[in-house]
Motif scaffolding. Structure first.
Motif, PDB file in Angstrom:
ATOM      1  N   UNK A 140     -13.014  15.826  70.670  1.00  0.00           N
ATOM      2  CA  UNK A 140     -12.442  14.502  70.427  1.00  0.00           C
ATOM      3  C   UNK A 140     -13.580  13.505  70.606  1.00  0.00           C
ATOM      4  N   UNK A 141     -14.324  13.291  69.556  1.00  0.00           N
ATOM      5  CA  UNK A 141     -15.524  12.456  69.640  1.00  0.00           C
ATOM      6  C   UNK A 141     -15.771  11.739  68.324  1.00  0.00           C
ATOM      7  N   UNK A 142     -16.598  10.702  68.406  1.00  0.00           N
ATOM      8  CA  UNK A 142     -16.939   9.937  67.208  1.00  0.00           C
ATOM      9  C   UNK A 142     -17.712  10.795  66.214  1.00  0.00           C
ATOM     10  N   UNK A 143     -18.643  11.616  66.702  1.00  0.00           N
ATOM     11  CA  UNK A 143     -19.432  12.429  65.769  1.00  0.00           C
ATOM     12  C   UNK A 143     -18.568  13.502  65.107  1.00  0.00           C
ATOM     13  N   UNK A 144     -17.567  14.028  65.814  1.00  0.00           N
ATOM     14  CA  UNK A 144     -16.678  15.006  65.200  1.00  0.00           C
ATOM     15  C   UNK A 144     -15.891  14.362  64.072  1.00  0.00           C
ATOM     16  N   UNK A 145     -15.481  13.113  64.256  1.00  0.00           N
ATOM     17  CA  UNK A 145     -14.791  12.394  63.186  1.00  0.00           C
ATOM     18  C   UNK A 145     -15.697  12.245  61.970  1.00  0.00           C
ATOM     19  N   UNK A 146     -16.980  11.964  62.208  1.00  0.00           N
ATOM     20  CA  UNK A 146     -17.930  11.830  61.105  1.00  0.00           C
ATOM     21  C   UNK A 146     -18.169  13.175  60.422  1.00  0.00           C
ATOM     22  N   UNK A 147     -18.201  14.255  61.204  1.00  0.00           N
ATOM     23  CA  UNK A 147     -18.343  15.597  60.626  1.00  0.00           C
ATOM     24  C   UNK A 147     -17.134  15.919  59.766  1.00  0.00           C
ATOM     25  N   UNK A 148     -15.940  15.638  60.293  1.00  0.00           N
ATOM     26  CA  UNK A 148     -14.712  15.918  59.543  1.00  0.00           C
ATOM     27  C   UNK A 148     -14.651  15.114  58.243  1.00  0.00           C
ATOM     28  N   UNK A 149     -15.240  13.910  58.256  1.00  0.00           N
ATOM     29  CA  UNK A 149     -15.234  13.058  57.063  1.00  0.00           C
ATOM     30  C   UNK A 149     -16.353  13.419  56.091  1.00  0.00           C
ATOM     31  N   UNK A 150     -17.168  14.410  56.452  1.00  0.00           N
ATOM     32  CA  UNK A 150     -18.256  14.825  55.590  1.00  0.00           C
ATOM     33  C   UNK A 150     -19.459  13.901  55.607  1.00  0.00           C
ATOM     34  N   UNK A 151     -19.537  13.020  56.612  1.00  0.00           N
ATOM     35  CA  UNK A 151     -20.627  12.055  56.699  1.00  0.00           C
ATOM     36  C   UNK A 151     -21.750  12.514  57.629  1.00  0.00           C
ATOM     37  N   UNK A 152     -21.561  13.661  58.263  1.00  0.00           N
ATOM     38  CA  UNK A 152     -22.538  14.133  59.246  1.00  0.00           C
ATOM     39  C   UNK A 152     -22.439  15.650  59.317  1.00  0.00           C
ATOM     40  N   UNK A 153     -23.576  16.310  59.505  1.00  0.00           N
ATOM     41  CA  UNK A 153     -23.567  17.762  59.691  1.00  0.00           C
ATOM     42  C   UNK A 153     -23.568  18.078  61.182  1.00  0.00           C
ATOM     43  N   UNK A 154     -23.062  19.245  61.573  1.00  0.00           N
ATOM     44  CA  UNK A 154     -23.102  19.616  62.990  1.00  0.00           C
ATOM     45  C   UNK A 154     -24.515  19.606  63.557  1.00  0.00           C
ATOM     46  N   UNK A 155     -25.506  19.958  62.731  1.00  0.00           N
ATOM     47  CA  UNK A 155     -26.887  19.978  63.212  1.00  0.00           C
ATOM     48  C   UNK A 155     -27.401  18.568  63.506  1.00  0.00           C
ATOM     49  N   UNK A 156     -27.126  17.635  62.607  1.00  0.00           N
ATOM     50  CA  UNK A 156     -27.596  16.266  62.814  1.00  0.00           C
ATOM     51  C   UNK A 156     -26.801  15.548  63.900  1.00  0.00           C
ATOM     52  N   UNK A 157     -25.618  16.038  64.210  1.00  0.00           N
ATOM     53  CA  UNK A 157     -24.791  15.408  65.244  1.00  0.00           C
ATOM     54  C   UNK A 157     -25.447  15.470  66.616  1.00  0.00           C
ATOM     55  N   UNK A 158     -26.286  16.477  66.843  1.00  0.00           N
ATOM     56  CA  UNK A 158     -26.934  16.629  68.141  1.00  0.00           C
ATOM     57  C   UNK A 158     -27.830  15.444  68.488  1.00  0.00           C
ATOM     58  N   UNK A 159     -28.375  14.786  67.485  1.00  0.00           N
ATOM     59  CA  UNK A 159     -29.287  13.672  67.733  1.00  0.00           C
ATOM     60  C   UNK A 159     -28.678  12.326  67.368  1.00  0.00           C
ATOM     61  N   UNK A 160     -27.403  12.307  67.023  1.00  0.00           N
ATOM     62  CA  UNK A 160     -26.766  11.059  66.587  1.00  0.00           C
ATOM     63  C   UNK A 160     -26.610  10.088  67.757  1.00  0.00           C
TER      64      UNK A 160
END
Length: 271
Positions: free
Chosen positions: A127-147
């Motif tokens: 339950x996080x902002x980056x997970x929402x971005x991943x679900x929306x296709x705006x971020x990859x799991x790999x890039x989320x680590x440094x977001x």
């Protein structure tokens, strides 16, 4: 079953992670809201669930009561700074229709993983902002680590987040030789899935696996507290009796239907 747990402060002044690892409940709580308040909130979560320790198994209603009790106590605290809060991720032994199973519960960005048939699956969903971005296709799991918003969570017990948090819940049959990892984001944010998998496969002892993973997180940067619980299922349903190739699904089904195979299924939401 056998299990092990370990936690380290990392490059923080205080460890606000708290874990509870004792049959039939295994959970990690990651506190937030300032040093004293954050740890206090995480301790409140662990203490609320500690009343279940020693039981052969728990009911879904008991887990619901523990979550509500922790949330009410955290919300009642008065503080001059940030509102105290905590994540919650864990597993608890329960039973439905005579089948022994795990109830997986998650609020926030601490995680529950399952290693089965040499494959690591993330059961919980952040339950996080980056997970929402991943679900929306705006971020990859790999890039989320440094977001820049990787630490922004959208659900918590307390933490000034409006409304009552709705936990995610799944039921999983207890399967022989399954291994679970429950961890705070201070571990999952530093250790890759590949290293997690290799460590869980190589370290036969649960305590050694937990310590190795936490120390790897600290060695990789240790930007946050890091905590791991590793739980091994020694006896349960034989792997040959369930479909190990079923893809993880996140669809609402009733509790009885959730036990039809080895893939996790949603349990209807808590009040």
């Amino acid at each position: 079953m056998s299990w092990g747990a370990h936690s380290e402060t990392g490059n923080r002044r205080e460890n606000q992670d708290v874990f509870l690892a004792d049959h039939p409940v295994f959970l990690v709580a990651d506190g937030m809201g300032g040093h004293d308040d954050g740890r206090s909130a995480a301790l409140t979560v662990a203490r609320s669930f500690s009343t279940l320790v020693g039981a052969e198994r728990v009911t879904i209603e008991q887990v619901r009561t523990a979550i509500k009790g922790a949330r009410d106590l955290i919300d009642s605290r008065e503080t001059a700074g940030r509102a105290p809060g905590s994540t919650l991720a864990g597993i608890a032994l329960t039973e439905s229709d005579g089948v022994l199973c795990w109830l997986v519960v998650n609020i926030g960005d601490s995680r529950v993983y399952r290693l089965a048939a040499n494959s690591l699956e993330q059961v919980s969903i952040d339950h996080s902002r980056v997970q929402e971005l991943i679900d929306a296709g705006q971020l990859t799991p790999q890039s989320a680590r440094a977001h820049g918003q990787r630490n922004v969570i959208t659900r918590a017990l307390g933490g000034g987040i409006a409304g009552s948090p709705e936990p995610d819940q799944w039921l999983l049959p207890v399967r022989e030789s399954d291994r679970f990892l429950i961890c705070s984001d201070g571990l999952s944010g530093e250790v890759t899935d590949q290293l997690m998998t290799a460590t869980l496969m190589v370290c036969a002892d649960a305590q050694q696996a937990a310590e190795t993973l936490v120390r790897a997180a600290v060695a990789a940067g240790g930007r946050d507290n890091a905590t791991a619980i590793v739980v091994d299922v020694i006896a349960g349903v034989s792997a040959s009796d369930v479909d190990l190739d079923v893809t993880l699904e996140h669809v609402p089904l009733d509790i009885a239907a959730a036990l039809t195979n080895g893939a996790p299924r949603d349990v209807e939401g808590m009040d």
